[in-house]
Each structure stands twice: as structure tokens, then as C-alpha cells.
Design a protein around this motif. Structure first.
Motif, short mmCIF file in Angstrom:
data_model
loop_
_atom_site.label_atom_id
_atom_site.label_comp_id
_atom_site.label_asym_id
_atom_site.label_seq_id
_atom_site.Cartn_x
_atom_site.Cartn_y
_atom_site.Cartn_z
N ALA A 49 0.85 -1.18 0.00
CA ALA A 49 0.00 0.00 0.00
C ALA A 49 0.88 1.22 0.00
O ALA A 49 2.00 1.20 0.53
CB ALA A 49 -0.92 0.02 1.22
N ASP A 50 0.38 2.30 -0.59
CA ASP A 50 1.07 3.57 -0.47
C ASP A 50 0.05 4.68 -0.38
O ASP A 50 -1.15 4.49 -0.62
CB ASP A 50 2.09 3.80 -1.59
CG ASP A 50 1.49 3.78 -2.98
OD1 ASP A 50 2.28 3.64 -3.94
OD2 ASP A 50 0.26 3.90 -3.11
N ILE A 51 0.54 5.84 0.03
CA ILE A 51 -0.35 6.98 0.26
C ILE A 51 0.41 8.25 -0.05
O ILE A 51 1.58 8.40 0.29
CB ILE A 51 -0.87 6.97 1.72
CG1 ILE A 51 -1.88 8.09 1.96
CG2 ILE A 51 0.28 7.03 2.72
CD1 ILE A 51 -2.64 7.96 3.29
N THR A 52 -0.26 9.17 -0.73
CA THR A 52 0.34 10.46 -1.00
C THR A 52 0.12 11.40 0.17
O THR A 52 -0.70 11.13 1.07
CB THR A 52 -0.26 11.08 -2.27
OG1 THR A 52 -1.66 11.28 -2.05
CG2 THR A 52 -0.05 10.16 -3.47
N SER A 53 0.83 12.51 0.17
CA SER A 53 0.71 13.46 1.28
C SER A 53 -0.70 14.04 1.37
O SER A 53 -1.11 14.49 2.44
CB SER A 53 1.73 14.58 1.14
OG SER A 53 1.56 15.25 -0.10
N ILE A 69 -3.86 2.09 5.25
CA ILE A 69 -2.67 2.93 5.34
C ILE A 69 -3.09 4.36 5.65
O ILE A 69 -4.13 4.82 5.17
CB ILE A 69 -1.84 2.86 4.04
CG1 ILE A 69 -0.47 3.52 4.23
CG2 ILE A 69 -2.59 3.47 2.86
CD1 ILE A 69 0.52 3.25 3.10
N SER A 70 -2.31 5.02 6.49
CA SER A 70 -2.60 6.41 6.82
C SER A 70 -1.28 7.15 7.00
O SER A 70 -0.22 6.52 7.16
CB SER A 70 -3.44 6.50 8.10
OG SER A 70 -2.78 5.89 9.19
N ILE A 71 -1.36 8.46 6.95
CA ILE A 71 -0.15 9.26 7.04
C ILE A 71 -0.38 10.43 7.97
O ILE A 71 -1.47 11.01 8.00
CB ILE A 71 0.30 9.72 5.63
CG1 ILE A 71 1.72 10.27 5.64
CG2 ILE A 71 -0.69 10.73 5.04
CD1 ILE A 71 2.31 10.46 4.25
N ASP A 72 0.64 10.76 8.75
CA ASP A 72 0.65 11.95 9.59
C ASP A 72 1.74 12.86 9.04
O ASP A 72 2.92 12.65 9.32
CB ASP A 72 0.91 11.57 11.05
CG ASP A 72 0.81 12.76 12.00
OD1 ASP A 72 1.02 13.90 11.54
OD2 ASP A 72 0.54 12.55 13.19
#
Length: 123
Positions: A49-53, A69-72
């Protein structure tokens, strides 16, 4: 330079959950994307999995509906919540980060990789 610090791997029973974290540190101007690959013995490394900003996500078919998937962005950290895990999820999981850095007067886009964290799923 940029360093990626992974955590959260380990042993879990089939049907259980794990949460992986990966924090990027160093001279980062901004994050473009972060994500996770995995490699099982005898198999090629594959994108999990990947995630953009800005929050756009992409998952391998086998992870859809089970992994999140999550991003901080403030912490330059990506998380992978893995639920309903299966023995075939067992692998070394590698974090990557696509970042913008300032070298002299020029911005450059660079990719960095973590050292990997082992995930084992018992049946």
C-alpha cells in the motif's frame, strides 16, 4: 540525509492484527508519498500500500478491505493497520518515502527505504 525508522512488526495469529509505523527524519522539505512493500522468501518484493501526502491511497488487491494505510504529515510518519491477517501476509515489510529535499539551491525528489521489519503470521 533521510532516515526511516520502522516499528510494529512481530508474530501474530491468523485473524489477528498488527500496526506498522514508519517515521522519516532528516532534512526533508516535504513528503510526496510513503508506503509499504513486502517480500516473502522466494518471492519478489511487492507493493502492499502507499499513500500520497494529500491522502490518496493505493493497495494491492490482497490487502484491500483488510489493511489501512494512513499518514501523519506533521510527524512524517506512515502507518499500516493490518487486520484479519493471513499466513500469506508473512514477509519482511519495507517502508519507503518519496521526499523533497533542498540541496544547495535546488529541490530534488529522492526515495528512501527502511531496513525492513519481520511480520510472521501463525496459522
Amino acid at each position: 540525509q533521510v532516515q526511516l525508522t520502522e516499528s510494529g512488526g512481530g508474530l501474530v495469529q491468523a485473524g489477528g492484527s498488527l500496526r506498522l509505523s514508519c517515521a522519516a527524519s532528516g532534512s526533508i522539505v516535504s513528503l510526496n508519498a510513503m508506503g509499504w512493500y513486502r517480500q516473502a522468501p522466494g518471492k519478489q518484493r511487492e507493493l502492499v500500500a502507499d499513500i500520497t501526502s494529500d491522502g490518496r491511497t493505493n493497495y494491492v488487491d490482497s490487502a484491500k478491505g483488510r489493511f489501512t494505510i494512513s499518514i501523519d504529515n506533521a510527524k512524517n510518519t506512515v502507518y499500516l493497520q493490518m487486520d484479519s491477517m493471513k499466513p500469506e501476509d508473512a514477509a519482511v515489510y519495507y517502508c519507503y518515502a518519496d521526499v523533497e529535499r533542498l540541496l544547495g539551491e535546488c529541490y530534488t525528489e529522492e526515495e528512501y527505504w527502511g531496513q525492513g521489519t519481520q511480520v510472521t503470521v501463525s496459522s
